[in-house]
Motif scaffolding. Structure first.
Motif, short mmCIF file in Angstrom:
data_model
loop_
_atom_site.label_atom_id
_atom_site.label_comp_id
_atom_site.label_asym_id
_atom_site.label_seq_id
_atom_site.Cartn_x
_atom_site.Cartn_y
_atom_site.Cartn_z
N PRO A 9 0.82 -1.22 0.00
CA PRO A 9 0.00 0.00 0.00
C PRO A 9 0.85 1.26 0.00
O PRO A 9 1.92 1.32 0.61
N ALA A 10 0.36 2.30 -0.67
CA ALA A 10 1.10 3.55 -0.78
C ALA A 10 1.32 4.22 0.58
O ALA A 10 2.32 4.90 0.79
N SER A 11 0.40 4.00 1.51
CA SER A 11 0.53 4.62 2.83
C SER A 11 1.78 4.17 3.57
O SER A 11 2.26 4.87 4.47
N GLN A 12 2.30 3.00 3.22
CA GLN A 12 3.46 2.45 3.91
C GLN A 12 4.73 2.49 3.04
O GLN A 12 5.72 1.83 3.33
N GLU A 13 4.68 3.30 1.98
CA GLU A 13 5.77 3.32 1.02
C GLU A 13 7.08 3.80 1.64
O GLU A 13 8.16 3.29 1.33
N ARG A 14 7.02 4.79 2.52
CA ARG A 14 8.25 5.32 3.12
C ARG A 14 9.00 4.24 3.89
O ARG A 14 10.23 4.16 3.84
N ALA A 15 8.27 3.40 4.61
CA ALA A 15 8.91 2.31 5.36
C ALA A 15 9.56 1.32 4.40
O ALA A 15 10.68 0.85 4.64
N ARG A 16 8.87 1.02 3.28
CA ARG A 16 9.42 0.06 2.32
C ARG A 16 10.65 0.63 1.62
O ARG A 16 11.62 -0.09 1.34
N ILE A 17 10.62 1.93 1.31
CA ILE A 17 11.79 2.57 0.68
C ILE A 17 13.01 2.45 1.58
O ILE A 17 14.13 2.18 1.12
N ARG A 18 12.80 2.65 2.87
CA ARG A 18 13.90 2.52 3.83
C ARG A 18 14.49 1.12 3.81
O ARG A 18 15.71 0.94 3.83
N LEU A 19 13.63 0.12 3.75
CA LEU A 19 14.09 -1.27 3.73
C LEU A 19 14.80 -1.60 2.41
O LEU A 19 15.84 -2.26 2.41
N MET A 20 14.22 -1.16 1.29
CA MET A 20 14.83 -1.45 -0.01
C MET A 20 16.20 -0.80 -0.14
O MET A 20 17.12 -1.40 -0.72
N SER A 21 16.36 0.39 0.41
CA SER A 21 17.67 1.06 0.39
C SER A 21 18.70 0.26 1.17
O SER A 21 19.84 0.07 0.72
N ALA A 22 18.30 -0.25 2.34
CA ALA A 22 19.22 -1.05 3.15
C ALA A 22 19.60 -2.34 2.43
O ALA A 22 20.76 -2.78 2.50
N LEU A 23 18.65 -2.94 1.72
CA LEU A 23 18.93 -4.17 0.99
C LEU A 23 19.88 -3.90 -0.18
O LEU A 23 20.85 -4.65 -0.40
N ARG A 24 19.63 -2.84 -0.94
CA ARG A 24 20.47 -2.52 -2.10
C ARG A 24 21.90 -2.21 -1.67
O ARG A 24 22.85 -2.58 -2.36
N GLU A 25 22.04 -1.52 -0.54
CA GLU A 25 23.36 -1.09 -0.09
C GLU A 25 24.06 -2.12 0.79
O GLU A 25 25.12 -1.86 1.36
N ASN A 26 23.44 -3.30 0.88
CA ASN A 26 24.03 -4.42 1.63
C ASN A 26 24.33 -4.04 3.08
O ASN A 26 25.36 -4.41 3.64
N ARG A 27 23.40 -3.31 3.68
CA ARG A 27 23.57 -2.94 5.09
C ARG A 27 22.30 -3.28 5.88
O ARG A 27 21.96 -2.59 6.84
N PHE A 28 21.64 -4.34 5.48
CA PHE A 28 20.40 -4.74 6.15
C PHE A 28 20.74 -5.34 7.51
O PHE A 28 21.61 -6.21 7.62
N PRO A 29 20.09 -4.91 8.58
CA PRO A 29 20.39 -5.42 9.92
C PRO A 29 19.94 -6.87 10.08
O PRO A 29 19.04 -7.33 9.39
N GLN A 30 20.55 -7.56 11.03
CA GLN A 30 20.20 -8.97 11.24
C GLN A 30 18.93 -9.14 12.07
O GLN A 30 18.40 -10.24 12.17
N SER A 31 18.46 -8.06 12.66
CA SER A 31 17.20 -8.14 13.42
C SER A 31 16.43 -6.84 13.21
O SER A 31 16.99 -5.75 13.30
N ILE A 32 15.15 -6.98 12.91
CA ILE A 32 14.30 -5.82 12.65
C ILE A 32 12.98 -6.02 13.38
O ILE A 32 12.46 -7.15 13.45
N LEU A 33 12.46 -4.95 13.96
CA LEU A 33 11.19 -5.00 14.68
C LEU A 33 10.18 -4.11 13.96
O LEU A 33 10.35 -2.89 13.89
N ILE A 34 9.13 -4.73 13.41
CA ILE A 34 8.08 -4.00 12.71
C ILE A 34 6.90 -3.85 13.66
O ILE A 34 6.33 -4.85 14.10
#
Length: 385
Positions: A9-34
């Motif tokens: 959903p578009a309402s949650q796009e900012r959160a997804r952009i943050r996650l996609m950036s971390a994945l692309r830059e290979n800096r995704f944390p090993q634990s995430i709390l949603i």
């Protein structure tokens, strides 16, 4: 660079952009709390993330076709999920402990059933019972599976992470202090304050926002179309092109899960809420108590969900007095509050406090739900009747 695409959903796009950036830059944390309100899609996002982390496509992830993506959506891979179970379910035997030819349900069978339901409808808010919890044995079973991980990435989704008991929380905290390589934890919760601060501090915090009313309608239609066959559909079931009543969307407050939950009960509960207010004002208690008995609200969970509807209705009556837009226009109109001129904004605000106090008493389970509802009817609008 590998492209990561997380749809939603578009309402949650900012959160997804943050996650996609971390994945692309290979800096995704090993634990995430949603975290976020119940039924807004936290588990849906967790499953998408699990696919993206396990996908092996060299160009775009998640691809949905590779071995990693298929494993992420395999309900039989029960080690990839930690979910709350009630006491009886949690004490079921493991598949390794049952005798050959046994037809008894193992803890893995039970978990698989829950996982299948989550995959079918990740917005669902009534899947786990109020007494379900995450035990230390479930955490130990999860960590025990790390030795069998092999070379592939392992992602574990911990649903309703706030339901970890003290022993489970401490055991999981030790795991977070030394996370195995290529292992990721995705925790979801609607009550992050109930979790250990030490666990929260070791996770990347991600807050999901509620959906717009239009998105709630769209997601409800999409999920329901896959959940209900044509033969099973009735007047309370939704499919593509079917309009969800405005009052149901109002009750949802941006949560498709709550909309789907209340959709099955809205006709009965909205009518009952309007009668509760009207008959309480008229002091028609005998008829009201009979109506409550027929509604079968003896269970604490069901009684409090009905009181949520009643709270919404009273809040709408306050909005009506103030000339503000209504969330439950049809139900509010059915009360006929204009026939009770003594009931002003102050009376409505006090009655709303009384409803919330009643919910707390029901939650404590010291008094039966039916007795609490009757007492509420007697004291509602006290002094204004």
């Amino acid at each position: 660079m590998i492209e990561y695409i997380l749809n939603g959903p578009a309402s949650q796009e900012r959160a997804r952009i943050r996650l996609m950036s971390a994945l692309r830059e290979n800096r995704f944390p090993q634990s995430i709390l949603i975290d976020g309100p119940a039924g807004i899609g936290k588990k849906a996002l967790a499953m998408k993330l699990s696919q993206a982390l396990q996908c092996s496509n060299p160009d775009e992830r998640p691809c949905g076709h590779c071995f990693g993506c298929r494993m992420a959506m395999d309900s039989g891979d029960t080690n990839s999920w930690v979910i709350p179970l009630d006491t009886k379910e949690a004490h079921s035997k493991s598949g390794a402990d049952v005798s050959a030819g046994s037809t008894a349900k193992t803890v893995e069978d039970i978990k698989k059933g829950y996982i299948e339901e989550i995959q079918k409808n990740p917005y669902r808010v009534d899947l786990f019972g109020p007494a379900s919890f995450i035990s230390v044995d479930l955490i130990r079973s999860m960590t025990g599976g790390f030795a069998m991980k092999g070379d592939r990435v392992r992602v574990v989704i911990i649903a309703e992470a706030d339901r970890m008991n003290e022993a489970a929380s401490n055991a999981f905290l030790k795991t977070l202090e030394d996370v195995p390589p290529d292992t990721y934890f995705i925790l979801t919760t609607s009550s992050r304050d109930k979790m250990l601060q030490t666990i929260r501090s070791r996770c990347l915090a991600l807050h999901l926002l509620p959906l717009t009313d239009a998105e709630v309608r769209s997601e409800c239609a999409r999920v329901s179309a896959g959940e209900v066959s044509e033969e099973e559909q009735d007047e309370d079931s939704f499919s593509e092109g079917v309009e969800i009543p405005d009052d149901v969307v109002g009750l949802a407050v941006g949560s498709p899960g709550k909309a789907l939950y209340y959709a099955k009960r809205s006709k009965t509960w909205c009518k009952l809420a309007a009668e509760f207010v009207r008959k309480s004002l008229l002091q028609d208690y005998t008829d009201l108590f009979m109506t409550l008995k027929d509604a079968e609200l003896d269970e604490a969970y069901e009684a409090n969900r009905f009181l949520e509807v009643l709270s919404f209705l009273i809040a709408d009556l306050i909005r009506l007095v103030a000339g503000a837009p209504l969330r439950l226009p049809e139900t509010t109109a059915n009360v006929g509050i204009e026939n009770f001129p003594r009931v002003d904004a102050t009376a409505l605000e006090l009655s709303l406090v009384a409803v919330q106090e009643t919910m707390s008493r029901i939650e404590s389970r010291r008094v039966t739900a039916s007795m609490c509802l009757q007492n509420l009817a007697l004291k509602l609008f006290e002094g204004y009747k």
